[in-house]
Design an enzyme around this catalytic site. Structure first.
Site, short mmCIF file in Angstrom:
data_model
loop_
_atom_site.label_atom_id
_atom_site.label_comp_id
_atom_site.label_asym_id
_atom_site.label_seq_id
_atom_site.Cartn_x
_atom_site.Cartn_y
_atom_site.Cartn_z
CD GLU A 119 11.19 8.24 -18.15
OE1 GLU A 119 11.59 8.64 -19.27
OE2 GLU A 119 11.43 8.86 -17.09
CG HIS A 161 -1.86 -1.15 1.29
ND1 HIS A 161 -3.07 -1.21 0.64
CD2 HIS A 161 -1.72 -2.33 1.95
CE1 HIS A 161 -3.66 -2.37 0.89
NE2 HIS A 161 -2.86 -3.07 1.69
CE LYS A 197 16.00 15.32 -13.24
NZ LYS A 197 15.26 14.14 -13.67
CB SER A 215 18.11 17.27 -17.43
OG SER A 215 17.62 18.60 -17.48
#
Length: 466
Positions: A329, A186, A322, A316
């Site tokens: 993705e 959860h 980054k 980035s």
């Protein structure tokens, strides 16, 4: 293009102007103008059609239903076409998926190109698209036959990709089998497990998905060829279709068969539908796995930060250094596409009106799209995400040490109610669980150290490795 660059041919509707050097005929040319939108018919379908037409020509000659000279000319022309690379093959097969739902224009595109090439090779032989190349066939049974063949081919490529990811995950399972970390349910802290155990769950999901595909795949071996127009087999010579199945089986390495209900084969595409359901299940599992890993790798300092992902490219255009979970993705976006394809295929499969389904072309287009993007993104995920994945063991230790749900180990000794009070006190007062437990008077220091064995809580010795 000037008039001298065209030729005039006629079909049953009338004359058609066709580019002079085009191998196709009037029905293909009409389709180019009538259906100009959307993606082009996958070349896998065209190649399957060519193998099917060659097998049909050979079979018709063998059963005495086609003159040997014409049959050999058809086979020769098809061999020439099959030898072309995709770029050159596309020049002769320019039609789109969004055409007639039976795939008639693509069937005729193949018939016309093969006939014209055979006549070019053998002037005066007069090989005809309908009477010779399409002999004993109909678009209504050839297109679903090609559908099943290319679906099987696509699954043949997907299966090793799934196994490859399983193998890469197995390396991580072994490496981190005894690395204890906090569990989560959860989205909240839960009892400990090892990262290897967590990975074993991913592997088991993929092993089940692979098994579902393998179990369902044989339904695609049932070919519609021989049903001709409505399933009765009108104009197909006796023995022709059995020979076709045998020849196609040798080409593709699968045991295709034609002893199946042709009315089902033309009007229903249950095999495509049910197999794509397995692809949707695979996509759902891949989404979950990719999502888990990118969340566990979130950070590196303001997220979960338990995993370190490979830096495959700058993350980035503005933030130096980054690193983004791009492979995850890609997997999740692929899954979204598969979910959409499944909706299309499910609806399309329901449109088997009377003796024929008229959504065949969009069904197989969606199926092939799902297989291709799953194969590619799963392979990329295995090679460029999982292969270079490492853990941040210190972060895992810190989170585990600060977790309140390890209090579950105290329940058998002091009871659920008192254990809950300890966890609540630690949370409220901002102390460690150990401090709250000893302060409660319910647990001594020695007892806490004895009972609070994180590795013991994982039941690792009872866990099944995949």
């Amino acid at each position: 293009m000037s008039e001298e660059n065209y030729r005039i041919e006629s079909d049953t509707i009338g004359p058609v102007k066709i580019p002079k050097d085009a191998l196709w005929g009037p029905q293909t040319e009409r389709s180019l103008h009538n259906f100009p939108s959307g993606e082009e018919m996958p070349l896998a379908i065209i190649r399957a059609f060519l193998h099917l037409k060659k097998a049909a020509a050979e079979s018709n000659v063998e059963v005495g239903d086609e003159p040997e000279e014409k049959g050999k000319a058809i086979e020769e022309a098809i061999d020439q076409l099959l030898a072309l690379d995709d770029e050159d093959l596309r020049k002769d097969f320019p039609l789109h998926v969004l055409q007639t739902g039976s795939g008639t224009q693509s069937n005729m595109n193949v018939n016309e190109v093969v006939a014209n090439l055979a006549n070019k090779n053998h002037p005066g032989l007069n090989v005809l698209p309908n009477d010779d190349v399409n002999r004993g066939q109909s678009s209504n049974d050839t297109f679903p036959t090609a559908m099943n063949i290319v679906a099987v081919e696509a699954l043949d490529k997907l299966e090793p990709a799934i196994q490859h990811l399983i193998d890469e995950l197995r390396i991580k399972e072994e490496e981190y089998w005894k690395t204890v970390k906090v569990g989560r349910t959860h989205l909240q802290d839960a009892t400990p497990l090892t990262f290897g155990q967590e990975v074993s769950g991913y592997m088991s999901a993929l092993k089940h998905d692979l098994e579902y595909i393998k179990q369902l795949k044989p339904t695609l071996y049932e070919l519609a060829i021989g049903g001709t127009a409505v399933g009765t087999g009108l104009n197909a010579a006796p023995g022709m279709t059995e020979r076709i199945a045998g020849k196609l089986s040798k080409v593709y390495g699968h045991e295709f068969k034609v002893d199946t209900n042709k009315f089902w084969g033309l009007a229903h595409h249950s095999g495509i539908d049910v197999l794509h359901g397995a692809l949707k299940t695979l996509a759902a599992d891949m989404f979950k796995i990719a999502q888990d890993i990118r969340m566990l790798a979130s950070g590196p300092r303001a997220g979960y930060g338990e995993l370190n992902i490979p830096a495959n490219e700058p993350g980035s255009s503005i933030m130096p250094g980054k690193v983004n979970p791009t492979q995850a993705e890609a997997v999740t976006m692929a899954a979204a596409k598969v979910f959409g394809n499944d909706t299309t295929i499910t609806f399309a499969a329901s449109q088997g009106n009377f003796e024929m389904n008229v959504f065949k072309t969009v069904m197989i287009s969606g199926f092939l799209d799902s297989c291709e993007i799953l194969t590619g993104t799963i392979t990329g995920f295995a090679d460029r995400m999982i292969h270079g994945l490492t853990i941040n063991e210190q972060r895992m230790d810190d989170l585990l040490e600060n977790s309140l749900m390890t209090v579950t180990a105290l329940s058998p000794h002091i009871g659920y109610h008192d254990a809950a009070k300890i966890a609540q006190a630690a949370e409220k007062e901002g102390t460690t669980l150990r401090e709250a437990a000893i302060k409660s008077g319910k647990v001594t220091e020695d007892q806490y150290d004895e009972w609070m064995d994180y590795m013991q809580m994982t039941n690792l010795d009872k866990s099944k490795k995949e």
